[in-house]
Scaffold this motif. Structure first.
Motif, PDB file in Angstrom:
ATOM      1  N   GLU A  29      32.792  39.166  30.865  1.00 53.54           N
ATOM      2  CA  GLU A  29      32.034  40.311  31.367  1.00 53.54           C
ATOM      3  C   GLU A  29      31.780  40.158  32.868  1.00 53.54           C
ATOM      4  O   GLU A  29      31.844  41.136  33.621  1.00 53.54           O
ATOM      5  N   PHE A  30      31.487  38.951  33.269  1.00 50.61           N
ATOM      6  CA  PHE A  30      31.246  38.697  34.691  1.00 50.61           C
ATOM      7  C   PHE A  30      32.500  38.993  35.504  1.00 50.61           C
ATOM      8  O   PHE A  30      32.449  39.636  36.548  1.00 50.61           O
ATOM      9  N   LEU A  31      33.663  38.528  35.001  1.00 53.04           N
ATOM     10  CA  LEU A  31      34.913  38.777  35.700  1.00 53.04           C
ATOM     11  C   LEU A  31      35.163  40.271  35.884  1.00 53.04           C
ATOM     12  O   LEU A  31      35.663  40.706  36.922  1.00 53.04           O
ATOM     13  N   SER A  32      34.823  41.041  34.871  1.00 47.21           N
ATOM     14  CA  SER A  32      35.101  42.480  34.923  1.00 47.21           C
ATOM     15  C   SER A  32      34.345  43.175  36.045  1.00 47.21           C
ATOM     16  O   SER A  32      34.700  44.296  36.441  1.00 47.21           O
ATOM     17  N   ARG A  33      33.314  42.538  36.565  1.00 40.69           N
ATOM     18  CA  ARG A  33      32.519  43.133  37.632  1.00 40.69           C
ATOM     19  C   ARG A  33      32.987  42.712  39.027  1.00 40.69           C
ATOM     20  O   ARG A  33      32.493  43.228  40.027  1.00 40.69           O
ATOM     21  N   LEU A  34      33.917  41.766  39.085  1.00 42.08           N
ATOM     22  CA  LEU A  34      34.370  41.246  40.374  1.00 42.08           C
ATOM     23  C   LEU A  34      35.587  42.019  40.876  1.00 42.08           C
ATOM     24  O   LEU A  34      36.402  42.494  40.078  1.00 42.08           O
ATOM     25  N   PRO A  35      35.750  42.108  42.204  1.00 46.33           N
ATOM     26  CA  PRO A  35      36.993  42.662  42.747  1.00 46.33           C
ATOM     27  C   PRO A  35      38.172  41.818  42.289  1.00 46.33           C
ATOM     28  O   PRO A  35      38.077  40.597  42.197  1.00 46.33           O
ATOM     29  N   ARG A  36      39.288  42.457  42.003  1.00 46.02           N
ATOM     30  CA  ARG A  36      40.467  41.731  41.527  1.00 46.02           C
ATOM     31  C   ARG A  36      41.693  42.180  42.294  1.00 46.02           C
ATOM     32  O   ARG A  36      41.737  43.260  42.866  1.00 46.02           O
ATOM     33  N   GLN A  37      42.693  41.318  42.296  1.00 43.51           N
ATOM     34  CA  GLN A  37      43.909  41.568  43.074  1.00 43.51           C
ATOM     35  C   GLN A  37      45.059  40.845  42.381  1.00 43.51           C
ATOM     36  O   GLN A  37      44.873  39.742  41.853  1.00 43.51           O
ATOM     37  N   CYS A  38      46.234  41.449  42.364  1.00 42.02           N
ATOM     38  CA  CYS A  38      47.396  40.760  41.817  1.00 42.02           C
ATOM     39  C   CYS A  38      47.588  39.442  42.561  1.00 42.02           C
ATOM     40  O   CYS A  38      47.577  39.411  43.788  1.00 42.02           O
ATOM     41  N   GLY A  39      47.752  38.367  41.800  1.00 39.21           N
ATOM     42  CA  GLY A  39      47.891  37.055  42.412  1.00 39.21           C
ATOM     43  C   GLY A  39      49.336  36.669  42.651  1.00 39.21           C
ATOM     44  O   GLY A  39      50.238  37.503  42.649  1.00 39.21           O
ATOM     45  N   PHE A  48      43.875  37.424  40.633  1.00 37.56           N
ATOM     46  CA  PHE A  48      42.866  36.631  41.321  1.00 37.56           C
ATOM     47  C   PHE A  48      41.570  37.436  41.356  1.00 37.56           C
ATOM     48  O   PHE A  48      41.598  38.666  41.377  1.00 37.56           O
ATOM     49  N   TYR A  49      40.447  36.718  41.392  1.00 38.05           N
ATOM     50  CA  TYR A  49      39.136  37.363  41.422  1.00 38.05           C
ATOM     51  C   TYR A  49      38.368  36.916  42.663  1.00 38.05           C
ATOM     52  O   TYR A  49      38.419  35.744  43.048  1.00 38.05           O
ATOM     53  N   HIS A  50      37.657  37.857  43.269  1.00 36.90           N
ATOM     54  CA  HIS A  50      36.960  37.608  44.524  1.00 36.90           C
ATOM     55  C   HIS A  50      35.508  37.240  44.238  1.00 36.90           C
ATOM     56  O   HIS A  50      34.759  38.010  43.647  1.00 36.90           O
ATOM     57  N   TYR A  51      35.124  36.038  44.657  1.00 33.31           N
ATOM     58  CA  TYR A  51      33.784  35.527  44.386  1.00 33.31           C
ATOM     59  C   TYR A  51      33.307  34.744  45.595  1.00 33.31           C
ATOM     60  O   TYR A  51      33.987  33.838  46.071  1.00 33.31           O
ATOM     61  N   GLN A  52      32.162  35.117  46.128  1.00 34.94           N
ATOM     62  CA  GLN A  52      31.565  34.447  47.288  1.00 34.94           C
ATOM     63  C   GLN A  52      32.564  34.285  48.430  1.00 34.94           C
ATOM     64  O   GLN A  52      32.683  33.237  49.053  1.00 34.94           O
ATOM     65  N   PHE A  70      48.831  36.050  51.490  1.00 35.16           N
ATOM     66  CA  PHE A  70      48.203  34.943  52.211  1.00 35.16           C
ATOM     67  C   PHE A  70      47.506  35.446  53.470  1.00 35.16           C
ATOM     68  O   PHE A  70      46.384  35.035  53.783  1.00 35.16           O
ATOM     69  N   CYS A  71      48.175  36.330  54.211  1.00 35.29           N
ATOM     70  CA  CYS A  71      47.593  36.863  55.446  1.00 35.29           C
ATOM     71  C   CYS A  71      46.362  37.718  55.163  1.00 35.29           C
ATOM     72  O   CYS A  71      45.453  37.816  56.004  1.00 35.29           O
ATOM     73  N   LYS A  72      46.326  38.340  54.003  1.00 31.69           N
ATOM     74  CA  LYS A  72      45.156  39.127  53.589  1.00 31.69           C
ATOM     75  C   LYS A  72      44.043  38.242  53.032  1.00 31.69           C
ATOM     76  O   LYS A  72      42.962  38.725  52.708  1.00 31.69           O
ATOM     77  N   GLY A  73      44.322  36.939  52.924  1.00 34.40           N
ATOM     78  CA  GLY A  73      43.327  36.015  52.394  1.00 34.40           C
ATOM     79  C   GLY A  73      43.425  35.806  50.911  1.00 34.40           C
ATOM     80  O   GLY A  73      42.652  35.040  50.329  1.00 34.40           O
ATOM     81  N   VAL A  74      44.394  36.478  50.256  1.00 33.39           N
ATOM     82  CA  VAL A  74      44.530  36.386  48.808  1.00 33.39           C
ATOM     83  C   VAL A  74      45.448  35.225  48.454  1.00 33.39           C
ATOM     84  O   VAL A  74      46.661  35.360  48.331  1.00 33.39           O
ATOM     85  N   SER A  75      44.850  34.058  48.338  1.00 30.57           N
ATOM     86  CA  SER A  75      45.553  32.868  47.893  1.00 30.57           C
ATOM     87  C   SER A  75      44.523  31.973  47.219  1.00 30.57           C
ATOM     88  O   SER A  75      43.321  32.177  47.375  1.00 30.57           O
ATOM     89  N   SER A  76      44.988  31.010  46.464  1.00 38.28           N
ATOM     90  CA  SER A  76      44.078  30.177  45.690  1.00 38.28           C
ATOM     91  C   SER A  76      43.029  29.510  46.584  1.00 38.28           C
ATOM     92  O   SER A  76      43.381  28.782  47.516  1.00 38.28           O
ATOM     93  N   TYR A  77      41.769  29.801  46.325  1.00 36.53           N
ATOM     94  CA  TYR A  77      40.622  29.310  47.102  1.00 36.53           C
ATOM     95  C   TYR A  77      40.607  29.878  48.519  1.00 36.53           C
ATOM     96  O   TYR A  77      39.883  29.396  49.371  1.00 36.53           O
TER      97      TYR A  77
END
Length: 344
Positions: A27-37, A44-48, A197-204
């Protein structure tokens, strides 16, 4: 307000939401922004302020909620594929050199480095390891500084951070995840991965914000955060290894240096030696789990500038431009901010 502080503040609401006992992780994941990894069918899920594979995010949150740090603990930290394997091998060999003085039967000859030092968000939170002891205080993590459990930040723990040129880190990460992708699946192309990667979407990731989170902590408390630069270590490892040993409280004595102990440890932990061991050529890390992967995936080349064999000049310049924008004026090593001669 800088991007790190902003991301920390704006996600307090996420933490509060997660404290609700009736809310499941799903349920928590469903509330987070998500992006194809980078791996097919896994978002991938965006957290903090960072992007996470859901397995790792579960561990991050478990660590934040339950981990109680000991003040003697030392965390080996990095963005994935920035020299983590080598750092773990060196730190393990340094701390245990009295116990394993006979290097001919050293554990690193039969055990891959990632199994010698537990990872906070994978191993420790699953109770596979108990808290470390004064004799062996090492833990590892890829969690950015601003998302570490509060007990680590306030508990007096130390941090060793290794950073690497973004171009080589990116190429290494792409190769690693290609190996981690099931053989019958289609992995993302290098061009697609670069865009993410340039958009910041990479592991951690974002890569640059991860580095800056620890760099900021170092400026505030230099006695607690020690930085290592992968490229400097590859060119001349001796000063870096000596400084590492000093920082983690296991300095080499004059007698040890004269007896060649320092050199023997560097030889044992060298990329050339580790990558040619049977355990690292034929073994498998975390077999039977969703994170299972061949050990040889962690030992590809370890070469400085290997990005030149994979990136076009335009791709390299795109990464360098972001690096200059993010790191310029921060005091980070200048080679990170300087543009290389692309295409040579």
């Amino acid at each position: 307000m800088d991007s790190i502080s902003k991301s920390f503040e704006q996600n307090k609401e996420e933490e509060q939401s997660l404290q609700k006992p009736t809310q499941s992780f799903e349920e928590f994941l469903s509330r987070l922004p998500r992006q194809c990894g980078w791996i097919p069918l896994i978002d991938f899920y965006h957290y903090q302020g960072c992007w996470y594979h859901p397995l790792f995010l579960r561990g991050v949150i478990a660590a934040q909620q339950h981990f109680e740090a000991q003040p003697t603990e030392i965390f080996l930290c990095s963005v994935p594929k920035s020299g983590t394997t080598w750092l773990k091998a060196l730190a393990f060999a340094i701390v245990t050199r009295t116990k394993y003085s006979d290097l001919s039967s050293h554990p690193l000859l039969s055990t891959m480095p990632h199994e010698c030092i537990p990872c906070l968000e994978i191993d420790v939170v699953r109770k596979e390891y108990s808290n470390q002891t004064d004799a062996f205080p090492l833990l590892a993590t890829h969690i950015p500084y601003h998302s570490l459990p509060k007990s680590i930040i306030s508990g007096g723990c130390k941090f060793v951070y290794i950073l690497r040129d973004a171009k080589d880190a990116f190429v290494s990460l792409w190769h690693f995840l290609c190996r981690a992708t099931p053989k019958d699946a289609t992995y993302v192309s290098l061009e697609e991965a670069l865009e993410l990667f340039c958009k910041g979407v990479s592991s951690y990731g974002p890569f640059w914000d991860h580095v800056l989170s620890f760099w900021k902590a170092r400026k505030e408390a230099p006695h607690r955060v020690h930085f290592l630069v992968y490229e400097e270590m590859r060119k001349d490892p001796l000063p870096s290894v000596k400084n590492l040993a000093d920082f983690i409280g296991h300095p080499f004595s004059v007698d040890e240096e004269n007896e060649g102990v320092l050199q023997k440890i560097m030889d044992l932990c060298s990329f050339e030696n580790l990558s040619n061991l049977d355990v690292n050529k034929k073994g498998r890390h975390r077999p039977g789990s969703m994170l299972a992967i061949d050990n040889n995936a962690f030992f590809r080349k370890g070469k400085i500038g290997d990005w030149q064999s994979h990136l076009t000049p335009e791709m390299a310049e795109r990464l360098d431009q972001i690096t200059r924008e993010k790191f310029g004026g921060t005091g980070l090593p200048l080679y990170v901010s300087d543009a290389d001669t692309h295409g040579n």
